[in-house]
Design a protein around this motif. Sequence first.
Motif, PDB file in Angstrom:
ATOM      1  N   ARG A 176      49.649  50.873  39.480  1.00 29.08           N
ATOM      2  CA  ARG A 176      48.281  51.468  40.407  1.00 29.08           C
ATOM      3  C   ARG A 176      48.111  50.413  41.345  1.00 29.08           C
ATOM      4  O   ARG A 176      48.206  50.909  42.560  1.00 29.08           O
ATOM      5  CB  ARG A 176      46.967  51.716  39.616  1.00 29.08           C
ATOM      6  CG  ARG A 176      46.055  52.168  40.634  1.00 29.08           C
ATOM      7  CD  ARG A 176      44.460  52.115  39.891  1.00 29.08           C
ATOM      8  NE  ARG A 176      44.704  53.307  39.094  1.00 29.08           N
ATOM      9  CZ  ARG A 176      43.497  53.474  38.085  1.00 29.08           C
ATOM     10  NH1 ARG A 176      42.503  52.521  38.200  1.00 29.08           N
ATOM     11  NH2 ARG A 176      43.249  54.499  37.348  1.00 29.08           N
ATOM     12  N   CYS A 177      47.725  49.311  41.165  1.00 26.61           N
ATOM     13  CA  CYS A 177      47.591  48.337  42.188  1.00 26.61           C
ATOM     14  C   CYS A 177      48.480  47.269  42.731  1.00 26.61           C
ATOM     15  O   CYS A 177      48.463  46.347  43.624  1.00 26.61           O
ATOM     16  CB  CYS A 177      46.338  47.427  41.936  1.00 26.61           C
ATOM     17  SG  CYS A 177      46.439  46.332  40.429  1.00 26.61           S
ATOM     18  N   GLN A 225      42.666  43.650  37.365  1.00 22.23           N
ATOM     19  CA  GLN A 225      42.318  43.910  38.889  1.00 22.23           C
ATOM     20  C   GLN A 225      41.934  45.016  39.022  1.00 22.23           C
ATOM     21  O   GLN A 225      40.986  45.105  40.062  1.00 22.23           O
ATOM     22  CB  GLN A 225      43.936  43.467  39.489  1.00 22.23           C
ATOM     23  CG  GLN A 225      44.432  42.481  39.246  1.00 22.23           C
ATOM     24  CD  GLN A 225      43.566  41.248  40.114  1.00 22.23           C
ATOM     25  OE1 GLN A 225      43.180  41.545  41.285  1.00 22.23           O
ATOM     26  NE2 GLN A 225      43.576  39.964  39.312  1.00 22.23           N
ATOM     27  N   CYS A 226      42.533  46.479  38.504  1.00 18.28           N
ATOM     28  CA  CYS A 226      42.035  47.588  39.028  1.00 18.28           C
ATOM     29  C   CYS A 226      41.287  48.394  37.847  1.00 18.28           C
ATOM     30  O   CYS A 226      41.089  49.555  37.978  1.00 18.28           O
ATOM     31  CB  CYS A 226      43.059  48.240  39.611  1.00 18.28           C
ATOM     32  SG  CYS A 226      44.478  48.746  38.732  1.00 18.28           S
TER      33      CYS A 226
END
Length: 50
Positions: free
Chosen positions: A8-9, A25-26
Amino acid sequence: MKIYDCPRCRHHSLVPTGGFLYCGQCDYAITAYALAVEQRPRNAPHTSKH
């Protein structure tokens, strides 16, 4: 412990937590099987057991 790139990130922060992998992180979570499918090359042959 092996750390993976988050799909995703894209940070190198996806860590195994037991039942799945989690990105701090996400806030993304994914199973190891789903991650393997996600990372499979697009042109790889699909094998089916039908």
